[in-house]
Scaffold this motif. Structure first.
Motif, PDB file in Angstrom:
ATOM      1  N   GLY A 206       0.832  -1.196   0.000  1.00  0.00           N
ATOM      2  CA  GLY A 206       0.000   0.000   0.000  1.00  0.00           C
ATOM      3  C   GLY A 206       0.864   1.242   0.000  1.00  0.00           C
ATOM      4  N   SER A 207       0.373   2.279   0.679  1.00  0.00           N
ATOM      5  CA  SER A 207       1.022   3.587   0.621  1.00  0.00           C
ATOM      6  C   SER A 207       1.892   3.842   1.847  1.00  0.00           C
ATOM      7  CB  SER A 207      -0.051   4.677   0.539  1.00  0.00           C
ATOM      8  OG  SER A 207      -0.779   4.736   1.767  1.00  0.00           O
ATOM      9  N   VAL A 208       2.679   4.899   1.742  1.00  0.00           N
ATOM     10  CA  VAL A 208       3.477   5.357   2.875  1.00  0.00           C
ATOM     11  C   VAL A 208       2.573   5.736   4.042  1.00  0.00           C
ATOM     12  CG1 VAL A 208       5.006   7.207   3.673  1.00  0.00           C
ATOM     13  CG2 VAL A 208       5.407   6.121   1.459  1.00  0.00           C
ATOM     14  N   ASP A 209       1.468   6.417   3.759  1.00  0.00           N
ATOM     15  CA  ASP A 209       0.547   6.802   4.824  1.00  0.00           C
ATOM     16  C   ASP A 209       0.009   5.583   5.564  1.00  0.00           C
ATOM     17  OD1 ASP A 209       0.973   9.374   4.058  1.00  0.00           O
ATOM     18  OD2 ASP A 209      -1.034   9.755   3.293  1.00  0.00           O
ATOM     19  N   GLU A 210      -0.283   4.516   4.833  1.00  0.00           N
ATOM     20  CA  GLU A 210      -0.793   3.305   5.477  1.00  0.00           C
ATOM     21  C   GLU A 210       0.281   2.666   6.352  1.00  0.00           C
ATOM     22  OE1 GLU A 210      -4.062   1.452   2.445  1.00  0.00           O
ATOM     23  OE2 GLU A 210      -2.015   1.628   1.681  1.00  0.00           O
ATOM     24  N   ALA A 211       1.525   2.667   5.893  1.00  0.00           N
ATOM     25  CA  ALA A 211       2.614   2.116   6.703  1.00  0.00           C
ATOM     26  C   ALA A 211       2.832   2.947   7.963  1.00  0.00           C
ATOM     27  CB  ALA A 211       3.902   2.055   5.879  1.00  0.00           C
ATOM     28  N   CYS A 212       2.762   4.251   7.823  1.00  0.00           N
ATOM     29  CA  CYS A 212       2.934   5.127   8.990  1.00  0.00           C
ATOM     30  C   CYS A 212       1.819   4.905  10.011  1.00  0.00           C
ATOM     31  CB  CYS A 212       2.969   6.581   8.546  1.00  0.00           C
ATOM     32  SG  CYS A 212       4.520   7.066   7.744  1.00  0.00           S
ATOM     33  N   GLU A 213       0.600   4.718   9.535  1.00  0.00           N
ATOM     34  CA  GLU A 213      -0.505   4.478  10.469  1.00  0.00           C
ATOM     35  C   GLU A 213      -0.296   3.198  11.259  1.00  0.00           C
ATOM     36  OE1 GLU A 213      -4.345   4.839   8.564  1.00  0.00           O
ATOM     37  OE2 GLU A 213      -4.394   6.933   9.208  1.00  0.00           O
ATOM     38  N   GLU A 214       0.287   2.177  10.634  1.00  0.00           N
ATOM     39  CA  GLU A 214       0.587   0.948  11.371  1.00  0.00           C
ATOM     40  C   GLU A 214       1.607   1.227  12.467  1.00  0.00           C
ATOM     41  OE1 GLU A 214      -1.093  -1.655  11.159  1.00  0.00           O
ATOM     42  OE2 GLU A 214      -2.122  -1.383   9.253  1.00  0.00           O
ATOM     43  N   LEU A 215       2.648   1.982  12.156  1.00  0.00           N
ATOM     44  CA  LEU A 215       3.689   2.265  13.142  1.00  0.00           C
ATOM     45  C   LEU A 215       3.164   3.112  14.299  1.00  0.00           C
ATOM     46  CD1 LEU A 215       6.666   2.996  10.719  1.00  0.00           C
ATOM     47  CD2 LEU A 215       6.343   0.956  12.127  1.00  0.00           C
ATOM     48  N   VAL A 216       2.322   4.094  14.001  1.00  0.00           N
ATOM     49  CA  VAL A 216       1.788   4.970  15.046  1.00  0.00           C
ATOM     50  C   VAL A 216       0.738   4.248  15.884  1.00  0.00           C
ATOM     51  CG1 VAL A 216       0.474   7.094  15.425  1.00  0.00           C
ATOM     52  CG2 VAL A 216       2.340   7.070  13.780  1.00  0.00           C
ATOM     53  N   SER A 217       0.107   3.222  15.312  1.00  0.00           N
ATOM     54  CA  SER A 217      -0.965   2.523  16.022  1.00  0.00           C
ATOM     55  C   SER A 217      -0.497   1.868  17.316  1.00  0.00           C
ATOM     56  CB  SER A 217      -1.603   1.451  15.116  1.00  0.00           C
ATOM     57  OG  SER A 217      -0.714   0.356  14.913  1.00  0.00           O
TER      58      SER A 217
END
Length: 623
Positions: A206-217
């Motif tokens: 997916g996207s960078v934004d989706e990867a970042c959301e996983e890390l911040v979660s």
């Protein structure tokens, strides 16, 4: 990244223990490196590294990484030319979160003809402001197949990450700043262990934004455990842009009378409450003794806090408990302050407490915890306005002294929380210089930036969606009596991108302006489910300058059935632009400003919006 000592370690054990993948490397002399990989969420893993000295001799560490992602990219049989990019996030005062994207080629990490040559791009931060230059988050993306690998470190002091290349293999690794970069060494005695900071890693199609959301979660469990009052994301009023470091009881109570009917919940007394009313006094030079000055609070802080509570508000207080400044008595307590090279460390007008000193623990218990408890404060803003630099004295060197100081910071936060479990804590560090996981997980929210009245506020606020949970990102709207409805709406709309915090000349606003602020607060309360539980998508066309922005920006944050859309225009926006909602079946249920929007299915259209305009929309799926 590639040390010759590592080559002595061989695989000794690999197992799954209670759902945790445990890998042990040993060198045959009693030294072991243990790596533990566990599930931290639906799409993210927790990475932990431990060094164990089972030999009969002291061992000195100069590097211990927290994670290493290698084999990138497995989707190419060759060295993957022109398809791997690196995403990093810059941080500067009042300009936090800018994503910088570089190709492997641009970073000069192409495979060389003699493939075994080791190449590396190292970046990070040295000092006690962990987000000073870069955020401790980075990602690699294979743009041909749309796969993103990412990692995030939890470290309150010096850290580093490296993007390395050897043969076809691109590697992302990171952890504590090593001896070369961060002056760090650590002696591990026989029988002792040492743990590296925790890291989280993810991989998404997916996207960078989706990867970042996983890390911040990974911060969500800590946020969900906060005091019950935080569930509704109460609105904050901070007096800083009202008093500018010169608060007084009379003015604060007048503010309380004004904001309580608007729906504000927290009223925070910012810096300066401890200094005399004098032209020679300044908030930054007087901090450290933490005693309210009677010229500002003639009845004492307890009386002021009680009066604020009588008006239905929760009183808050600003402190910088890790530092003392030159006009305080504590500034001269040199036996208990940090040193470098045997001399008291002075950073401008500040010095730092030795947080491992029992005297300092007692001092903070008395001057911070007891004051908050006895005065009845329910909110504490912990600021941190100067870095300790390369380190502080310790037998193992300056870097280890700084690392241990970070542990002292954690202990201080934990001690305050244990003593005052219902206290809501906000972190600040000259804005966003402490926006890293270990401190975010110890607080309810953080000042997103010191950008209080600038046009780039919505840009910074949106960029931070990749790095901080929006419900923890406190965004300011500073109100003035000469603000037009358009100007006021621009600032209020930005606060919907995180936690709403108000300040400014609220005492001078007319009834129409106050009514608009109340409407915004009521709408914000309705938006809370999307802010807390939604997923973000950032769209728009913004020029290279944040200070002089051009174009437009949209942020869609939505759950399966409810969403929030925040739109801002800047200089020279296009005559027409569109925002697409995720999927179909949406209807607009509320808007904040007069900015015209037309809906056609999943498309929201904006025509002739003009410069520096804004709109906030709440959308709901049709049943």
């Amino acid at each position: 990244m590639w040390a010759t000592t590592i080559e002595r370690f061989k695989l000794a054990e690999h197992k799954v223990d209670g759902g945790i993948v445990v890998t042990v490397l040993a060198d045959g002399r009693g030294l072991e490196i243990e790596h533990r990989l566990s599930v931290a969420g639906e799409g993210v893993l927790r990475s932990e590294t431990l060094f164990r000295n089972g030999s009969g001799s002291k061992i000195r560490l100069e590097l211990l990484t927290s994670f290493s992602l290698s084999g990138i990219t497995p989707y190419a049989a060759d060295d993957a030319p022109e398809r791997i990019v690196v995403h990093r996030f810059r941080a500067a005062w009042s300009a936090e979160g800018r994503m910088v994207t570089d190709s492997i080629e641009h970073l000069h990490l192409e495979r060389v003809w003699a493939g075994g040559i080791k190449l590396s791009e190292r970046f990070g931060q040295v000092g006690s402001m962990p987000v000073r230059g870069w955020f401790p988050t980075a990602l690699l993306e294979d743009i041909k197949v749309g796969v993103v690998w990412g990692a995030r470190l939890a470290v309150p002091t010096s850290w580093q990450m490296e993007v390395g290349r050897r043969f076809d293999d691109v590697v992302l690794s990171g952890g504590l700043a090593d001896r070369e970069f961060g002056h760090w060494m650590k002696t591990v005695e026989p029988g002792e262990e040492f743990k590296a900071p925790v890291a989280w890693v993810t991989c998404v199609a997916g996207s960078v934004d989706e990867a970042c959301e996983e890390l911040v979660s990974v911060d969500v469990p800590a946020v969900e455990a906060l005091p019950e009052i935080e569930k509704g994301l109460p609105v904050v009023y901070n007096d800083w842009c009202t008093s500018w470091g010169e608060p007084r009881e009379e003015q604060l109570l007048a503010i309380a009378d004004k904001i309580a009917p608007l729906g504000v919940r927290y009223l925070v007394i910012d810096a300066g409450w401890y200094m005399p009313v004098s032209s020679d006094a300044h908030w930054s030079t007087a901090l450290g003794d933490w005693q309210a000055h009677p010229s500002r609070f003639p009845k004492g802080l307890s009386a002021t806090a009680a009066a604020i509570r009588e008006r239905g508000l929760v009183p808050g207080l600003w402190m910088e408990p890790e530092h003392v400044a030159e006009q305080s008595a504590a500034f001269h307590d040199t036996d208990h302050l940090l040193t470098r090279d045997g001399h008291t460390l002075t950073m401008g007008v500040r010095r730092g407490w030795n947080l491992h000193d029992p005297y300092v623990t007692t001092y903070i218990d008395d001057r911070v915890i007891r004051l908050l408890r006895e005065a009845g404060f329910g909110y504490l803003k912990i600021d941190y306005s100067e870095t300790l630099g390369l380190g502080v004295d310790h037998p193992d060197g300056l870097g280890e002294g700084l690392r241990r100081h970070g542990e002292g910071t954690h202990t201080m936060f934990d001690r305050i929380t244990k003593a005052l479990p219902d206290l809501v804590i906000e972190i600040c560090s000259a804005g966003g210089h402490r926006l890293e996981a270990s401190l975010l997980q110890r607080s309810a929210m953080s000042s997103f930036s010191d950008a209080h009245e600038t046009v780039e506020i919505p840009i910074v606020a949106a960029a931070l969606h990749r790095l901080v949970l929006p419900q923890q990102s406190q965004i300011w709207a500073v109100l003035h009596k000469d603000d037009s409805r358009r100007r006021m709406g621009y600032g209020l709309a930005a606060t919907f991108l995180g936690r709403m915090c108000l300040s400014g000349d609220v005492l001078d606003l007319d009834e129409g302006q106050l009514g608009f602020v109340k409407e915004a607060i009521e709408m914000y309360k309705k938006a809370v489910p999307a802010i807390r539980k939604g997923r973000s998508r950032i769209v728009g066309q913004i020029g290279p300058s944040w200070r002089h922005p051009t174009g437009w920006q949209g942020v869609i944050r939505a759950t399966a059935d409810f969403g929030l859309v925040v739109v801002h225009t800047f200089q020279m926006p296009p005559d027409e632009f569109h925002v697409h909602l995720p999927g179909v079946g949406w209807r607009v249920v509320a808007t904040l400003t007069p900015m015209v929007v037309c809906q056609d299915g999943d498309q929201l259209s904006f025509v002739n919006a003009g410069e520096f305009n804004s709109q906030v929309l709440l959308v709901s799926r049709l049943e």
